[in-house]
Motif scaffolding. Sequence first.
Motif, short mmCIF file in Angstrom:
data_model
loop_
_atom_site.label_atom_id
_atom_site.label_comp_id
_atom_site.label_asym_id
_atom_site.label_seq_id
_atom_site.Cartn_x
_atom_site.Cartn_y
_atom_site.Cartn_z
N SER A 170 -7.86 42.98 -66.26
CA SER A 170 -7.22 42.61 -67.62
C SER A 170 -6.71 41.07 -67.60
O SER A 170 -5.98 40.80 -66.48
CB SER A 170 -6.14 43.33 -68.02
N HIS A 171 -6.79 40.19 -68.29
CA HIS A 171 -6.58 38.96 -68.26
C HIS A 171 -5.37 38.54 -69.49
O HIS A 171 -5.41 39.08 -70.52
CB HIS A 171 -7.68 37.81 -68.33
N GLY A 172 -4.73 37.43 -69.19
CA GLY A 172 -3.70 36.86 -70.29
C GLY A 172 -4.47 36.47 -71.54
O GLY A 172 -5.73 35.90 -71.35
N VAL A 196 -0.20 38.37 -67.78
CA VAL A 196 -1.05 39.61 -68.40
C VAL A 196 -0.03 40.82 -68.97
O VAL A 196 1.10 41.04 -68.13
CB VAL A 196 -1.64 40.28 -67.27
N PRO A 237 -1.00 44.50 -66.85
CA PRO A 237 -1.72 44.17 -65.71
C PRO A 237 -2.37 45.25 -64.72
O PRO A 237 -1.83 46.35 -64.79
CB PRO A 237 -0.61 43.40 -64.71
N ARG A 242 -1.35 37.28 -63.10
CA ARG A 242 -1.67 36.27 -63.80
C ARG A 242 -3.20 35.95 -63.59
O ARG A 242 -3.61 36.01 -62.49
CB ARG A 242 -0.98 34.85 -63.08
#
Length: 298
Positions: free
Chosen positions: A229-231, A238, A241, A91
């Motif tokens: 990496s982000h949502g 994500v 992820p 997350r």
Amino acid sequence: MKAQLLLGAVAALTFAGSALAQEAGTQTPEAAAAGIPAAAWRTVAPENLLVIDTSRGRILVEMAPEIAPRHVERVRRLARDGFYDNQRFHRVIDWFMAQTGDPLSRGGDRALWGEGQSAYPDLDAEFTFRRAPEMAFAPVSSPMGSLEGFIGSLPIMSQPDELMSQTGDGKVHGWATYCPGVAGMARDEDNNSANSQFFIMRQAYPSLDKRYTVWGRAIVGLDVVRALSHGTDPSGAVAEPDMMTRVQVAADIPEAERPTVRILSTGSQTFRDLVDQVRAARGADFSLCDIDLPAEVS
């Protein structure tokens, strides 16, 4: 259901100046280390240094047992158990934080990510601490009768020293504030439900103060935290992820392989000069979170 309160906080993410904070963060503390006198450095104790190797690079967190002893002991124990190895940053919310520490994130059922914890009991909250006169607190400003400063690498808010003579234990309340790099423990609606999941701030978010226990700060690798990496939706989930490949307490790494981290001592004249320079540059917009402590790794 760990950290669901964080989800609610994100829905109203309007922290003014976060763009400035990210722009200022393009110069890492490591890059600012040149020219600092040898006497102005402080070496981080290996027992208090958490080494987080990730798929994006290494993050070094200085833990703060004087601020949150139970939570620091939990993180150390889980690292030594190998609990955090190969767990995902499941997350991640841009302009906010990156969350990890859920053992269910190793599995394929994404619906369960964020629901897991260790087998150890939940922890009582350590949202605040009692600041004693002997604690090495370095004040930088005193807005509205309170104090802002540092204990180690942690940005701290505190009641003023003058109140110490009026309290039964000779101490005053203090709490860490959520500047970039600060590491906090996730929890659910119960204040005393933190267990294994934690998050590292990508940007400042002071509305989390005194609501989630702070246990340390990433003093090297904030660029790695921001590169995770982000949502793309408000939940921060994500799709692909990044991962913590290995998490260790530096004291447990053979000395020849162990990273040694030096950080600017907040008791030094160099630190005081840095504060003056940042305050002059920022003017009325000056914030405790504007101060990046230079660090170097060997």
